[in-house]
Write an enzyme that holds these catalytic residues in place. Structure first.
Site, mmCIF file in Angstrom:
data_model
loop_
_atom_site.group_PDB
_atom_site.id
_atom_site.type_symbol
_atom_site.label_atom_id
_atom_site.label_comp_id
_atom_site.label_asym_id
_atom_site.label_seq_id
_atom_site.Cartn_x
_atom_site.Cartn_y
_atom_site.Cartn_z
ATOM 1 N N LYS A 13 2.326 -1.271 2.385
ATOM 2 C CA LYS A 13 1.172 -2.129 2.760
ATOM 3 C C LYS A 13 0.972 -3.430 3.250
ATOM 4 C CE LYS A 13 -0.387 -1.793 -1.558
ATOM 5 N NZ LYS A 13 0.935 -1.007 -2.086
ATOM 6 N N ARG A 87 -8.594 -1.797 -6.039
ATOM 7 C CA ARG A 87 -7.627 -0.761 -6.970
ATOM 8 C C ARG A 87 -8.293 -0.053 -7.856
ATOM 9 N NH1 ARG A 87 -2.698 -4.310 -5.506
ATOM 10 N NH2 ARG A 87 -0.907 -3.198 -6.488
ATOM 11 N N ARG A 126 13.963 -4.736 -1.998
ATOM 12 C CA ARG A 126 12.693 -5.740 -1.317
ATOM 13 C C ARG A 126 13.329 -7.201 -1.517
ATOM 14 N NH1 ARG A 126 6.609 -5.393 -2.007
ATOM 15 N NH2 ARG A 126 7.483 -5.269 -4.304
ATOM 16 N N ARG A 160 10.821 -10.434 -6.173
ATOM 17 C CA ARG A 160 9.701 -10.462 -7.232
ATOM 18 C C ARG A 160 10.089 -10.187 -8.565
ATOM 19 N NH1 ARG A 160 4.869 -7.743 -4.141
ATOM 20 N NH2 ARG A 160 4.570 -6.667 -6.104
ATOM 21 N N ARG A 171 3.543 -0.198 -12.962
ATOM 22 C CA ARG A 171 2.708 -0.123 -11.911
ATOM 23 C C ARG A 171 2.540 1.046 -11.140
ATOM 24 N NH1 ARG A 171 6.866 -3.936 -8.380
ATOM 25 N NH2 ARG A 171 5.339 -4.022 -6.830
HETATM 26 P P1 AP5 Z 1 5.909 -3.666 1.397
HETATM 27 O O1 AP5 Z 1 5.240 -3.567 2.406
HETATM 28 O O2 AP5 Z 1 6.281 -4.713 0.427
HETATM 29 O O3 AP5 Z 1 4.942 -2.611 0.310
HETATM 30 P P2 AP5 Z 1 3.789 -2.579 -0.469
HETATM 31 O O4 AP5 Z 1 3.062 -1.550 -0.402
HETATM 32 O O5 AP5 Z 1 3.039 -4.054 0.204
HETATM 33 O O6 AP5 Z 1 4.137 -3.114 -2.140
HETATM 34 P P3 AP5 Z 1 3.893 -3.966 -3.242
HETATM 35 O O7 AP5 Z 1 4.723 -3.833 -4.064
HETATM 36 O O8 AP5 Z 1 3.405 -5.331 -2.618
HETATM 37 O O9 AP5 Z 1 2.736 -3.523 -3.462
HETATM 38 P P4 AP5 Z 1 2.087 -3.833 -4.849
HETATM 39 O O10 AP5 Z 1 0.784 -2.790 -4.670
HETATM 40 O O11 AP5 Z 1 2.873 -3.156 -5.957
HETATM 41 O O12 AP5 Z 1 1.931 -5.321 -5.210
HETATM 42 P P5 AP5 Z 1 0.550 -6.489 -5.004
HETATM 43 O O13 AP5 Z 1 1.575 -7.359 -4.427
HETATM 44 O O14 AP5 Z 1 -0.233 -5.671 -4.168
HETATM 45 O O15 AP5 Z 1 7.539 -2.660 1.376
HETATM 46 C C1 AP5 Z 1 8.121 -2.507 0.346
HETATM 47 C C2 AP5 Z 1 9.652 -2.568 0.732
HETATM 48 O O16 AP5 Z 1 9.803 -1.617 1.442
HETATM 49 C C3 AP5 Z 1 10.124 -3.779 1.491
HETATM 50 O O17 AP5 Z 1 11.462 -4.244 1.541
HETATM 51 C C4 AP5 Z 1 9.997 -3.081 3.156
HETATM 52 O O18 AP5 Z 1 10.749 -3.526 3.997
HETATM 53 C C5 AP5 Z 1 10.274 -1.748 2.943
HETATM 54 N N1 AP5 Z 1 9.483 -0.820 3.504
HETATM 55 C C6 AP5 Z 1 8.095 -0.752 3.944
HETATM 56 N N2 AP5 Z 1 7.864 0.012 4.985
HETATM 57 C C7 AP5 Z 1 8.954 0.855 4.989
HETATM 58 C C8 AP5 Z 1 9.262 2.041 5.676
HETATM 59 N N3 AP5 Z 1 8.235 2.685 6.572
HETATM 60 N N4 AP5 Z 1 10.391 2.626 5.663
HETATM 61 C C9 AP5 Z 1 11.400 1.980 4.780
HETATM 62 N N5 AP5 Z 1 11.120 0.898 4.347
HETATM 63 C C10 AP5 Z 1 10.211 0.380 4.354
HETATM 64 O O19 AP5 Z 1 0.392 -6.714 -6.596
HETATM 65 C C11 AP5 Z 1 1.271 -6.986 -7.375
HETATM 66 C C12 AP5 Z 1 0.418 -7.193 -8.687
HETATM 67 O O20 AP5 Z 1 -0.657 -8.004 -8.663
HETATM 68 C C13 AP5 Z 1 -0.080 -5.866 -9.386
HETATM 69 O O21 AP5 Z 1 0.949 -5.219 -10.029
HETATM 70 C C14 AP5 Z 1 -1.143 -6.394 -10.171
HETATM 71 O O22 AP5 Z 1 -0.771 -7.200 -11.415
HETATM 72 C C15 AP5 Z 1 -1.868 -7.562 -9.416
HETATM 73 N N6 AP5 Z 1 -2.650 -7.231 -8.517
HETATM 74 C C16 AP5 Z 1 -2.646 -7.099 -7.041
HETATM 75 N N7 AP5 Z 1 -3.769 -6.672 -6.597
HETATM 76 C C17 AP5 Z 1 -4.811 -6.271 -7.769
HETATM 77 C C18 AP5 Z 1 -6.154 -5.846 -7.468
HETATM 78 N N8 AP5 Z 1 -6.789 -5.393 -6.605
HETATM 79 N N9 AP5 Z 1 -6.581 -5.384 -8.937
HETATM 80 C C19 AP5 Z 1 -5.706 -5.682 -10.046
HETATM 81 N N10 AP5 Z 1 -4.437 -6.260 -9.977
HETATM 82 C C20 AP5 Z 1 -4.072 -6.595 -8.874
#
Ligand code: AP5
Length: 226
Positions: A13, A87, A126, A160, A171
């Site tokens: 994402k 979410r 990552r 992270r 997660r």
């Molecule tokens: P990346 O693009 O970083 O993936 P992502 O989907 O953004 O993954 P996240 O881990 O950031 O998502 P998340 O939803 O767990 O975390 P968030 O920060 O939102 O890609 C991942 C890796 O893969 C990278 O190394 C990239 O280079 C590689 N890659 C990407 N695409 C690829 C491809 N096509 N092929 C190969 N490699 C690829 O949330 C963190 C925490 O915050 C949550 O756990 C929660 O506690 C809180 N939180 C955030 N939002 C909310 C909400 N709305 N409600 C409640 N709690 C929330």
């Protein structure tokens, strides 16, 4: 055009959102980034959410809806990429209400489909630039010059705290229990577009681009898969 990127941790994402920001000047609203920023700047809210995030649990709806509302107040124009928000069903209802009050609409919800095995590989490899947050991967996306960020030239990188096997399990469970019901919710509203996000980053970007460039009428058809 306002879109949601919906998918489990590691679906890509953030990677795709940043490409849309660079290529199209859209505004990325990542609740994960906002929460990490609050933690880093040591705000009271940042302290309250730190343990929750490190465990991999979801932060309360009230907090994340408040963060999104603040951003929409500051930038009422639209062209948003909602990354990692909503979410829960309550967050989805809140988003509909926030957009409605501003005369905006959600054009597409892009469900990024990836299998769990790939997610584990992506999350465990990552790392990000400590200065600008550009996202890299040990195997699939190294900086062009080793140790130097492609985007800002920074030389410090970090991983992270929640990118560990135990937090990732939580997660993923949170995603399947609380977030995956949004797939049905947005399908019923005719907003859902599914893409195979297992492909390499440029190919996934191509699929996302096709959706963002599709005429609105095409996105209004009931079932999509691009
Ligand atoms: P990346 O693009 O970083 O993936 P992502 O989907 O953004 O993954 P996240 O881990 O950031 O998502 P998340 O939803 O767990 O975390 P968030 O920060 O939102 O890609 C991942 C890796 O893969 C990278 O190394 C990239 O280079 C590689 N890659 C990407 N695409 C690829 C491809 N096509 N092929 C190969 N490699 C690829 O949330 C963190 C925490 O915050 C949550 O756990 C929660 O506690 C809180 N939180 C955030 N939002 C909310 C909400 N709305 N409600 C409640 N709690 C929330």
């Amino acid at each position: 055009m306002n879109i949601v990127l919906l998918g489990p941790p590691g679906a890509g994402k953030g990677t795709q959102a940043r490409l849309l920001v660079d290529e199209r000047g859209m505004t990325q609203l990542s609740t994960g980034d906002m929460l990490r920023e609050a933690r880093q700047s040591g705000t009271e809210m940042g302290r309250r959410v730190a343990d929750v995030m490190d465990r991999g649990d979801l932060v309360t709806d009230e907090i994340v809806v408040g963060l999104i509302e603040e951003k929409l107040e500051a930038d009422p124009g639209g062209d948003f990429i909602f990354d990692g928000f909503p979410r829960t069903l309550a967050q989805a209802d809140a988003l509909a209400d926030l957009l409605d009050r501003r005369g905006l609409r959600l054009d597409a919800v892009i469900e990024m489909q990836v299998d769990d095995e790939a997610l584990v590989r992506r999350i465990s490899g990552r790392f990000t630039c400590a200065s600008c947050g550009a996202v890299y991967h040990d195997e699939t996306k190294q900086p062009r010059k080793a140790g130097v960020c492609d985007v800002c030239g920074g030389t410090e990188f970090k991983r992270r705290a929640d990118d560990n096997p135990e937090a990732l399990r939580t997660r993923l469970m949170e995603y399947y229990k609380k977030t995956s019901p949004l797939i049905g919710y947005y399908h019923a509203k005719g907003r859902l577009v599914r893409i195979d996000a297992l492909a390499p980053i440029p190919e996934v970007a191509e699929r996302v681009r096709d959706i963002v460039e599709a005429p609105r009428a095409a996105l209004d058809e009931p079932a999509h898969s691009l």
